[in-house]
Design a protein around this motif. Structure first.
Motif, PDB file in Angstrom:
ATOM      1  N   TRP A  32       0.814  -1.218   0.000  1.00 20.04           N
ATOM      2  CA  TRP A  32       0.000   0.000   0.000  1.00 20.04           C
ATOM      3  C   TRP A  32       0.850   1.273   0.000  1.00 20.04           C
ATOM      4  N   ASP A  33       2.179   1.139   0.147  1.00 15.43           N
ATOM      5  CA  ASP A  33       3.050   2.309   0.015  1.00 15.43           C
ATOM      6  C   ASP A  33       3.068   2.825  -1.426  1.00 15.43           C
ATOM      7  N   PHE A  34       2.780   1.944  -2.381  1.00 11.54           N
ATOM      8  CA  PHE A  34       2.974   2.280  -3.784  1.00 11.54           C
ATOM      9  C   PHE A  34       1.884   3.185  -4.361  1.00 11.54           C
ATOM     10  N   PRO A  35       0.595   2.808  -4.275  1.00 13.01           N
ATOM     11  CA  PRO A  35      -0.420   3.552  -5.045  1.00 13.01           C
ATOM     12  C   PRO A  35      -1.006   4.754  -4.315  1.00 13.01           C
ATOM     13  N   LYS A  36      -0.171   5.560  -3.678  1.00  9.78           N
ATOM     14  CA  LYS A  36      -0.705   6.712  -2.942  1.00  9.78           C
ATOM     15  C   LYS A  36      -1.381   7.724  -3.877  1.00  9.78           C
ATOM     16  N   LEU A  37      -0.837   7.912  -5.045  1.00  9.68           N
ATOM     17  CA  LEU A  37      -1.444   8.835  -6.002  1.00  9.68           C
ATOM     18  C   LEU A  37      -2.814   8.324  -6.434  1.00  9.68           C
ATOM     19  N   VAL A 249       8.818   2.956  -3.998  1.00  3.77           N
ATOM     20  CA  VAL A 249       8.427   4.261  -4.514  1.00  3.77           C
ATOM     21  C   VAL A 249       9.181   5.382  -3.804  1.00  3.77           C
ATOM     22  N   ALA A 250       9.286   6.506  -4.479  1.00  7.08           N
ATOM     23  CA  ALA A 250      10.033   7.640  -3.933  1.00  7.08           C
ATOM     24  C   ALA A 250       9.473   8.099  -2.598  1.00  7.08           C
ATOM     25  N   TRP A 251       8.146   7.966  -2.405  1.00  4.47           N
ATOM     26  CA  TRP A 251       7.507   8.520  -1.203  1.00  4.47           C
ATOM     27  C   TRP A 251       7.298   7.504  -0.091  1.00  4.47           C
ATOM     28  N   SER A 252       7.875   6.322  -0.177  1.00  9.11           N
ATOM     29  CA  SER A 252       7.635   5.318   0.860  1.00  9.11           C
ATOM     30  C   SER A 252       8.431   5.643   2.121  1.00  9.11           C
ATOM     31  N   PRO A 253       7.994   5.118   3.277  1.00  9.93           N
ATOM     32  CA  PRO A 253       8.772   5.315   4.515  1.00  9.93           C
ATOM     33  C   PRO A 253      10.195   4.783   4.404  1.00  9.93           C
ATOM     34  N   GLN A 280       2.821   0.246 -19.392  1.00  5.30           N
ATOM     35  CA  GLN A 280       1.693  -0.118 -20.242  1.00  5.30           C
ATOM     36  C   GLN A 280       0.335   0.243 -19.648  1.00  5.30           C
ATOM     37  N   TYR A 281       0.293   0.626 -18.385  1.00  6.91           N
ATOM     38  CA  TYR A 281      -0.978   0.924 -17.734  1.00  6.91           C
ATOM     39  C   TYR A 281      -0.906   2.323 -17.119  1.00  6.91           C
ATOM     40  N   ARG A 282      -1.536   3.274 -17.766  1.00  8.55           N
ATOM     41  CA  ARG A 282      -1.405   4.676 -17.387  1.00  8.55           C
ATOM     42  C   ARG A 282      -1.873   4.947 -15.961  1.00  8.55           C
ATOM     43  N   PHE A 283      -2.940   4.294 -15.520  1.00  7.87           N
ATOM     44  CA  PHE A 283      -3.473   4.585 -14.188  1.00  7.87           C
ATOM     45  C   PHE A 283      -2.684   3.889 -13.085  1.00  7.87           C
ATOM     46  N   LEU A 284      -1.900   2.877 -13.437  1.00  9.64           N
ATOM     47  CA  LEU A 284      -1.131   2.144 -12.432  1.00  9.64           C
ATOM     48  C   LEU A 284       0.351   2.456 -12.602  1.00  9.64           C
ATOM     49  N   ARG A 285       0.722   3.687 -12.281  1.00 11.93           N
ATOM     50  CA  ARG A 285       2.112   4.110 -12.423  1.00 11.93           C
ATOM     51  C   ARG A 285       2.611   4.759 -11.141  1.00 11.93           C
TER      52      ARG A 285
END
Length: 359
Positions: A32-37, A249-253, A280-285
């Motif tokens: 869950w650290d990944f898809p914060k956006l 991800v850049a923003w993870s703890p 390949q998946y614009r919404f999952l980046r």
């Protein structure tokens, strides 16, 4: 019916947000650290729907928008540094300064991808001093041989396990080392890049395994590799660059803790997220491919490059050496709690900063 659905969805998002406070390294927590956006975007939509459809004569419904807003604020706090709304952590290079520059192109090629020509075309176009190719196997090793004339210095480790690695350089790579810091099948590469007679840059190229049900059940191995490298580079006053696909991800703890422990700067802060995965998946980046560097450098150029058929976009950066103004750039500072958390994490694996080569 509608209110019941909104209550249920809000409870799910509150749970998703609260679970990120848990330091548990299991993949289903750290994932869950990944898809914060993405979660933040969905929370914003949820908030608007609540305001439009809820019956606020029911006092319990008054609790839902504040709960959603609180979750949205939490997600925003983590991703805000990677927007133009904050000051750049790394200054732009002075175009009139003649200080030496280093160009690096980093690309996770995706082992089964057979579009090597696309990567080679990018190398010809951007003329990096250093090319970092990740997930390279023997086929990729053979395809990239065409670069040997222009990039005579190379560290090779072709593997069939999605963790092969190649580093090509037009500049000499001194004291080069291939290491397996935490896991026996996950390589890292380390060398001193000889820019000129006066300037040598300590380089570390990493690609730790992610927490996932198909690879590592926990993030421990990844976290330890990042933190022992961070501790190692903290102990030098020399110019340092760390790059690669860190599977974080850049923003993870964890990445934030790495920045505190290492003292390195993140050139994306104040400039953008530069989401490199999934191509390949614009919404999952989200941003998985990183450059961190010491305060000796300023940014002349940073770009996410064109699709090469991989699940990652390549990244390119051009850094200018500017030691005179290094004191004007400041990294995050680690406090006692950060150091304690780092010690606790590192103690979980038989690896230490002394295992990290110091070229």
């Amino acid at each position: 019916m509608t209110e019941g659905i909104l209550v249920g969805v809000t409870v799910v998002f509150v749970a998703v947000t609260l679970i990120q406070y848990w330091s548990q390294p299991s993949w289903w927590v750290r994932g869950w650290d990944f898809p914060k956006l993405q979660v933040g975007a969905l929370l914003l939509v949820l908030l608007l729907i609540q305001l439009l459809l809820l019956d606020f004569s029911n006092r319990w419904n008054l609790l839902l928008p504040p709960a959603t807003l609180g979750c949205l604020a939490y997600q925003w706090w983590w991703i805000r540094p990677y927007t133009p709304l904050v000051r750049c952590e790394v200054d732009w290079a002075d175009p009139n300064d003649d200080g030496p520059r280093i160009r690096i192109l980093s690309s996770n090629v995706l082992t089964p991808n057979r579009h090597a020509d696309r990567l080679i075309a990018l190398v010809r176009r951007y003329q990096p001093d250093v090319l970092v190719a990740l997930e390279t196997d023997q086929w990729w090793d053979e395809q990239l041989q065409v670069l040997s004339d222009d990039y005579p210095y190379c560290i090779r480790c072709p593997l069939d396990n999605l963790y092969g690695m190649h580093v090509f350089s037009r500049l000499p790579l001194e004291h080069q080392r291939l290491s397996f810091l935490v896991q026996d099948n996950i390589p890292s590469m380390h060398a001193r890049l000889r820019v000129n007679d006066e300037l040598g840059v300590r380089m570390h190229f990493l690609h730790p395994a992610p927490p996932s049900p198909t690879e590592n059940d926990e993030s421990t191995e990844r976290d330890v590799e990042l933190l022992i490298v961070g501790r190692s580079v903290k102990q030098t006053d020399e110019p340092v660059i760390v790059s690669g696909d860190l599977n974080d991800v850049a923003w993870s703890p964890t990445t934030r803790l790495f920045r505190k422990i290492s003292g390195l700067l993140d050139p994306r802060i104040g400039r953008g997220m530069f989401n490199t995965f999934h191509a390949q998946y614009r919404f999952l980046r989200w941003p998985l491919d990183h450059f961190f560097h010491s305060a000796h450098f300023r940014v002349a150029r940073i770009e996410r490059l064109a699709d090469i058929g991989s699940d990652h976009f390549p990244m390119f950066i051009e850094l200018q050496y500017d030691r005179r103004h290094a004191s004007e750039q400041h990294s995050l500072e680690a406090d006692a709690a950060d150091r304690a958390r780092m010690q606790q994490k590192v103690a979980q694996e038989p690896a230490s900063k002394d295992d990290v080569p110091r070229p």
